[in-house]
Design an enzyme around this catalytic site. Structure first.
Site, mmCIF file in Angstrom:
data_model
loop_
_atom_site.group_PDB
_atom_site.id
_atom_site.type_symbol
_atom_site.label_atom_id
_atom_site.label_comp_id
_atom_site.label_asym_id
_atom_site.label_seq_id
_atom_site.Cartn_x
_atom_site.Cartn_y
_atom_site.Cartn_z
ATOM 1 N N GLY A 44 26.019 54.589 49.196
ATOM 2 C CA GLY A 44 25.457 54.068 47.939
ATOM 3 C C GLY A 44 24.245 54.923 47.598
ATOM 4 O O GLY A 44 23.384 55.166 48.449
ATOM 5 N N ALA A 47 20.792 53.278 48.370
ATOM 6 C CA ALA A 47 20.496 53.167 49.803
ATOM 7 C C ALA A 47 20.311 54.546 50.427
ATOM 8 O O ALA A 47 19.433 54.744 51.268
ATOM 9 C CB ALA A 47 21.622 52.404 50.494
ATOM 10 N N THR A 225 20.640 70.080 39.527
ATOM 11 C CA THR A 225 21.137 70.617 40.797
ATOM 12 C C THR A 225 22.492 71.289 40.562
ATOM 13 O O THR A 225 23.325 70.799 39.794
ATOM 14 C CB THR A 225 21.258 69.506 41.861
ATOM 15 O OG1 THR A 225 22.110 68.462 41.359
ATOM 16 C CG2 THR A 225 19.907 68.917 42.202
ATOM 17 N N GLY A 227 24.492 72.754 43.334
ATOM 18 C CA GLY A 227 25.190 73.012 44.591
ATOM 19 C C GLY A 227 24.755 74.348 45.182
ATOM 20 O O GLY A 227 23.557 74.618 45.315
ATOM 21 N N ASP A 251 30.350 68.862 54.487
ATOM 22 C CA ASP A 251 30.663 67.808 53.505
ATOM 23 C C ASP A 251 29.463 67.631 52.584
ATOM 24 O O ASP A 251 28.345 67.449 53.068
ATOM 25 C CB ASP A 251 30.964 66.500 54.253
ATOM 26 C CG ASP A 251 30.941 65.295 53.330
ATOM 27 O OD1 ASP A 251 31.543 65.386 52.243
ATOM 28 O OD2 ASP A 251 30.315 64.284 53.678
ATOM 29 N N ALA A 254 26.248 62.996 49.504
ATOM 30 C CA ALA A 254 24.827 62.603 49.575
ATOM 31 C C ALA A 254 23.867 63.789 49.536
ATOM 32 O O ALA A 254 22.655 63.596 49.708
ATOM 33 C CB ALA A 254 24.529 61.711 50.783
ATOM 34 N N ALA A 255 24.369 64.992 49.292
ATOM 35 C CA ALA A 255 23.450 66.140 49.172
ATOM 36 C C ALA A 255 22.499 65.933 47.985
ATOM 37 O O ALA A 255 21.303 66.211 48.074
ATOM 38 C CB ALA A 255 24.237 67.432 49.004
ATOM 39 N N GLY A 256 23.047 65.411 46.880
ATOM 40 C CA GLY A 256 22.211 65.148 45.704
ATOM 41 C C GLY A 256 21.188 64.049 45.993
ATOM 42 O O GLY A 256 20.057 64.099 45.515
ATOM 43 N N SER A 296 24.165 61.934 57.393
ATOM 44 C CA SER A 296 23.880 63.359 57.161
ATOM 45 C C SER A 296 22.439 63.625 56.738
ATOM 46 O O SER A 296 22.027 64.777 56.618
ATOM 47 C CB SER A 296 24.824 63.896 56.071
ATOM 48 O OG SER A 296 24.409 63.455 54.785
HETATM 49 O O1 RIB Z 1 25.975 60.127 46.421
HETATM 50 C C1 RIB Z 1 26.899 59.754 47.415
HETATM 51 C C2 RIB Z 1 27.195 58.290 47.298
HETATM 52 O O2 RIB Z 1 27.845 58.039 46.068
HETATM 53 C C3 RIB Z 1 28.106 57.734 48.344
HETATM 54 O O3 RIB Z 1 27.412 57.264 49.468
HETATM 55 C C4 RIB Z 1 28.911 56.663 47.597
HETATM 56 O O4 RIB Z 1 28.740 55.377 48.112
HETATM 57 C C5 RIB Z 1 28.455 56.767 46.158
HETATM 58 O O5 RIB Z 1 27.484 55.853 45.842
#
Ligand code: RIB
Length: 312
Positions: A44, A47, A225, A227, A251, A254-256, A296
């Site tokens: 999420g 989170a 961003t 990449g 992978d 969640a990099a962003g 990560s």
């Molecule tokens: O940015 C990555 C997130 O996008 C993932 O964790 C997924 O749950 C979505 O919210």
């Protein structure tokens, strides 16, 4: 951006459990492919950004909603393990925890479908109850996986108290100009920037054009961003291209989120913009070397060590 003397950050946003699947390539329409791996990871965007801030040592609160189901403990457990404050997390007995269905291919590129569930069931008093929390923060960080009126209200509350507002406009959506003008730092990726600016962003030059356009409309700072092509930032005076660190990609999930939270953190720590962008770029780079969302996200020590020896 200067040190306000305020001690904590607030993320108002989504919490998901990610059903994470790896395979060589995505299936075509009507096709079944065999996968290479599966994991259930806490995710999420809200989170993830809260966990990233906390792993940097920032005192961080999350304001959001989870379901009363078998996934809630894992999601809350990950937040608490990172020391994110969960006092303003509401457990919704009438809905499931949000789901992120994440597919990651052999190159580490991903495709995500989010089923919001509890994340879309905000009551208006939920955000009003967080008024004092938001107004005492050094920064408010928001995304778009919760209802837009809640995002807009959180931003209004922050603006009333001169709190730094960071918006990661994901998933991509058109947004009212009035809302964008209340944001201090806008951090879209290329897809989100294309929609917001109304032009196709695919490389550094088009990102510069979009960043300038968005910056002039909203009179704030815009970081797009890109990449492996890094990021482009427009301020009122400057346009900055920050290259990405070359790393082996496992992978990109969640990099962003890592980038956005690291940038917010570095700015609230009073780093100058170029230093903050390099720090955020390191956070994003480290996150793509590992699988999944929250597993990560790097710590402050990991980022500082990486910045000393970016080549390894
Ligand atoms: O940015 C990555 C997130 O996008 C993932 O964790 C997924 O749950 C979505 O919210």
């Amino acid at each position: 951006m200067t040190d306000t003397g305020r001690s904590y950050c607030v993320v108002v946003g989504s919490l998901n459990i990610d059903l994470f699947v790896t395979a060589e390539r995505p299936p075509r329409k009507g096709e079944t492919v065999l996968g290479t791996g599966f994991g259930l990871f806490p995710g999420g965007k809200g989170a993830n950004q809260a966990v990233q801030l906390a792993r940097l040592g920032s005192e961080t609160y999350i304001v959001g909603r989870i379901g009363a189901d078998i996934f809630a403990d894992q999601v809350v457990g990950s937040l608490e393990a990172a020391a994110v404050r969960t006092d303003y997390l509401i457990k919704d007995a009438g809905a499931g925890t949000g789901k992120g269905c994440v597919f990651s291919d052999a190159a580490g590129d991903n495709w995500i479908v989010v089923v919001p569930e509890a994340n879309m069931r905000w009551q208006s008093h939920d955000i009003e109850n967080a008024r004092a929390l938001i107004q005492g923060a050094r920064a408010l960080i928001v995304q778009l996986e919760i209802p837009l009126p809640v995002v807009a209200r959180a931003i209004d509350l922050a603006c009333e108290a001169d709190v730094l507002v960071v918006l990661n406009p994901a998933p991509a959506s058109e947004l009212p100009g009035g809302l964008l003008r209340k944001v201090d730092l806008l951090v879209p990726n290329e897809t989100e920037a294309s929609i917001l600016a109304g032009l196709s962003v695919g490389d550094v030059e088009s990102a510069k054009e979009a960043a300038r356009l968005l910056q002039s409309k909203a009179d704030n700072t815009v970081t797009i961003t890109l990449g492996s092509a890094g990021s482009v930032t427009a301020t009122g005076d400057d346009i900055i291209h920050t290259p990405a660190f070359p790393v082996e990609v496992a992978d990109v999930t969640a990099a962003g989120d890592s980038f956005c939270a690291c940038l917010a953190y570095a700015l609230t720590e009073s780093h100058d913009l170029e230093t903050a962008l390099r720090f955020a770029s390191a956070g994003g780079a480290l996150s793509v070397t590992r699988l999944g969302a929250q597993p990560s996200l790097p710590t402050l020590d990991e980022i500082n060590t990486f910045l000393e020896h970016p080549g390894g």
